[in-house]
Design a protein around this motif. Structure first.
Motif, short mmCIF file in Angstrom:
data_model
loop_
_atom_site.label_atom_id
_atom_site.label_comp_id
_atom_site.label_asym_id
_atom_site.label_seq_id
_atom_site.Cartn_x
_atom_site.Cartn_y
_atom_site.Cartn_z
N PRO A 1 0.81 -1.22 0.00
CA PRO A 1 0.00 0.00 0.00
C PRO A 1 0.84 1.27 0.00
N THR A 2 2.02 1.21 0.62
CA THR A 2 2.86 2.41 0.67
C THR A 2 3.40 2.80 -0.71
N HIS A 3 3.45 1.84 -1.63
CA HIS A 3 3.81 2.19 -3.00
C HIS A 3 2.77 3.13 -3.59
N PHE A 4 1.50 2.81 -3.37
CA PHE A 4 0.43 3.70 -3.84
C PHE A 4 0.55 5.06 -3.17
N ILE A 5 0.80 5.07 -1.87
CA ILE A 5 0.93 6.34 -1.15
C ILE A 5 2.09 7.16 -1.72
N ARG A 6 3.18 6.50 -2.09
CA ARG A 6 4.31 7.22 -2.67
C ARG A 6 3.94 7.83 -4.01
N GLU A 7 3.26 7.05 -4.86
CA GLU A 7 2.87 7.56 -6.16
C GLU A 7 1.81 8.66 -6.05
N ARG A 8 0.95 8.52 -5.07
CA ARG A 8 -0.19 9.44 -4.94
C ARG A 8 0.17 10.71 -4.16
N TYR A 9 0.96 10.55 -3.09
CA TYR A 9 1.21 11.69 -2.20
C TYR A 9 2.67 12.11 -2.12
N GLY A 10 3.57 11.33 -2.67
CA GLY A 10 4.97 11.71 -2.64
C GLY A 10 5.79 10.90 -1.65
N VAL A 11 7.11 11.15 -1.68
CA VAL A 11 8.06 10.36 -0.91
C VAL A 11 7.88 10.54 0.59
N LYS A 12 7.74 11.80 1.06
CA LYS A 12 7.65 12.04 2.50
C LYS A 12 6.45 11.32 3.11
N ALA A 13 5.31 11.43 2.45
CA ALA A 13 4.11 10.76 2.97
C ALA A 13 4.30 9.25 3.01
N SER A 14 4.94 8.69 1.99
CA SER A 14 5.12 7.24 1.93
C SER A 14 6.09 6.76 3.01
N ILE A 15 7.12 7.54 3.30
CA ILE A 15 8.08 7.13 4.34
C ILE A 15 7.41 7.17 5.70
N ILE A 16 6.60 8.21 5.95
CA ILE A 16 5.87 8.28 7.23
C ILE A 16 4.94 7.07 7.36
#
Length: 549
Positions: free
Chosen positions: A112-127
């Motif tokens: 799911p964090t892959h989607f978050i990275r694509e959708r919201y960017g790197v910072k959001a995905s790392i959090i």
């Protein structure tokens, strides 16, 4: 009953069965992962897993050691209300099917964090990845401790020995097998779990006089009149409406946010295969979940009709106790092997999730120039690292991490589910809203739990707060409100426009829904966002008001 009743009189039988199961899993893991050469092979099994195998593996990963050793104990104490917990967990399946089995599957992501990275960017995905690593470690630690405790209390193996030896064996077979080996093993483990739970339960019910013993998941109902005679209050719903409602944000949305379950979707060979896998997942899950409740039902009936008092400390052993009382020891040994298989299936999913989160969602995101060979090596190292950390923490586990696995569901619901749901269905959602929702919502959920600041809780009831029900009822709607409000405001601030990827976000949303064109009005309803915000605000106020348990 004497203390020795709760342990095999001849532990060698149990040890033999456990050794044989580990040997089987090692062989299957090695055979399955021999051709693994890429990150896709390691974490998604090359995207070629069939629907039946995938469905069984998903169900097995969703299970845990708690299915055998924890849930029946809760049923012994909670009785009828626990049916509602199971129902809400199963209600997550349509959400998972729609979101992962259709929308996000088109991205071919690992987590799911892959989607978050694509959708919201790197910072959001790392959090999000950091929160999910915490969830996965809590899950893995609980399973690791549970397996060590099983070795200790039921097989007579010292806790530390069982933890270290068992941990090394688990880390080895998961690391060797990767997702391909873990998937095939999980499918086998699901068959073992189902057989070793349901068949012995049928023998127990037959010994109790049930005429429906041949299909325990449903036909235990013929014992209901006898149960009501022995315990008239068994089916009473003793909790408030708020208590039952709180299960929805904690468990239904929590299931949606679990990384190790979502990863299974991405192993499917096609969207059609992913959807078919969900049908098998639901079928098998419903079968074993129903049998789990039947086992708890039988346990309560046993204590009421036989005059046996099972202490709070021994409640988790209810499944084993019933087998020791009604079945031969070799059957109980098989049940123990099934329980350990349940723990192993969840552990393998957790360790693979930790590996993907560390290697793909954090390190590779920060270092995108790594070669494929280095990514694969990093993946194996990350999987092993997650297992080693779980073993080390299990030696003297911190109180904060040794909490109800259901509490971990709530943390996933708070930090992951709103980002995924709104990110898929609402184009206005942006990185500022996502970051605010994850950090504030996740922090609030942790603060109001009884594990960090015991005096700062929501309901004041140890069970409700400890399971994360009250905390998630407060924090999940807060996350939705923050995501929607912060996104809506920042989208209209000219100074932030240059930092947003609005056009790319819109194209991504259209693509994951299968559209070839971009329609500005599609998935962009202000009215829907307002409705969700108002409803979330209502739930927040309701959660803060006094709980009448």
């Amino acid at each position: 009953m004497e203390e020795q009743v709760w342990q095999l009189s001849n532990p060698i039988i149990g040890i033999i069965f456990v050794v044989l199961t580990f040997a089987l899993f090692y062989v299957v893991g090695w055979m399955s992962n021999r051709s693994s050469k890429s990150v896709e092979d390691l974490y998604a099994a090359g995207g070629g897993v069939g629907p039946i195998t995938n469905g069984l593996a998903m169900a097995s990963t969703y299970m845990s050691l708690a299915t055998f050793l924890g849930i029946t104990g809760l049923i012994l104490n909670l009785q009828a209300p626990f049916v509602l917990l199971w129902i809400q967990m199963i209600l997550a399946i349509p959400l998972i099917t729609i979101i992962y089995g259709t929308s996000l599957r088109r991205m071919g992501a690992f987590s799911p964090t892959h989607f978050i990275r694509e959708r919201y960017g790197v910072k959001a995905s790392i959090i999000a990845a950091l929160f999910m690593i915490l969830v996965s470690i809590m899950y893995a630690l609980g399973q690791m401790i549970g397996i060590a405790v099983t070795f200790e209390t039921l097989l007579g193996i010292p806790y530390l020995t069982g933890l270290i030896v068992g941990g090394i064996l688990i880390i080895g077979y998961v690391t060797i097998g990767g997702m391909s080996g873990a998937t095939n093993n999980a499918a086998i483990q699901m068959v073992i779990i189902a057989l070793m739970f349901i068949v012995p339960l049928g023998a127990i019910m037959k010994a109790m006089g049930s005429s429906g013993w041949y299909f325990p998941p449903l036909l235990y109902a013929d014992m209901v009149p006898a149960m009501l005679e022995a315990m008239p209050t068994f089916f009473d719903y003793e909790y408030s409406t708020k208590w039952y409602f709180s299960i929805i944000p904690a468990l239904t949305l929590g299931s949606l946010g679990l990384p190790h379950l979502a990863m299974r979707i991405y192993t499917a060979s096609s969207l059609k295969s992913a959807r078919q896998a969900m049908v098998w997942f639901a079928l098998v899950l419903g079968l074993v979940f129903s049998a789990t409740y039947a086992m708890g039902f039988a346990g309560v009936y046993f204590t009421q009709t036989q005059g046996v008092a099972i202490s709070q400390a021994d409640a988790d052993k209810l499944t084993i106790i019933l087998n020791l009382v009604y079945n031969p020891e070799w059957v109980t040994a098989l049940v123990i092997a099934g329980a350990i298989s349940a723990g192993l299936s969840t552990l393998s999913g957790n360790l693979l999730a930790i590996g993907a989160l560390i290697s793909q969602d954090i390190v590779t995101t920060l270092r995108p120039t790594l070669t494929n060979k280095m990514k694969v090596r990093l993946g194996y190292f990350s999987i092993a690292f997650g297992g080693i950390v779980s073993v080390l923490l299990g030696i003297n586990p911190p109180d904060f991490l040794v909490v109800s696995i259901l509490w971990a569901f709530g943390l996933a619901a708070v930090t992951n589910a709103p980002l995924i749901l709104m990110g898929v269905w609402w184009k206005e959602a942006n990185k500022y809203g996502a970051i605010a929702a994850s950090i504030v919502g996740g922090g609030l959920y942790i603060v109001v739990s009884p594990f960090v600041f015991p005096s700062i809780v929501v309901s004041g009831d140890a069970l409700t707060d400890g399971m994360g029900l009250s905390g998630s009822m407060l924090a999940v709607p807060v996350s939705f409100i923050l995501l929607i409000v912060v996104s809506y405001i920042t989208n209209r601030m000219p100074s932030l426009q240059k930092h947003l990827t609005t056009s790319a976000d819109h194209q991504l949303i259209e693509r994951i829904h299968g559209w070839n064109n971009v329609n500005p009005t599609r998935y962009n309803s202000t009215f829907g966002a307002v409705v969700i915000t108002v409803l979330s605000a209502f739930v927040v106020v309701w959660a803060i008001l006094p709980w009448n348990l």
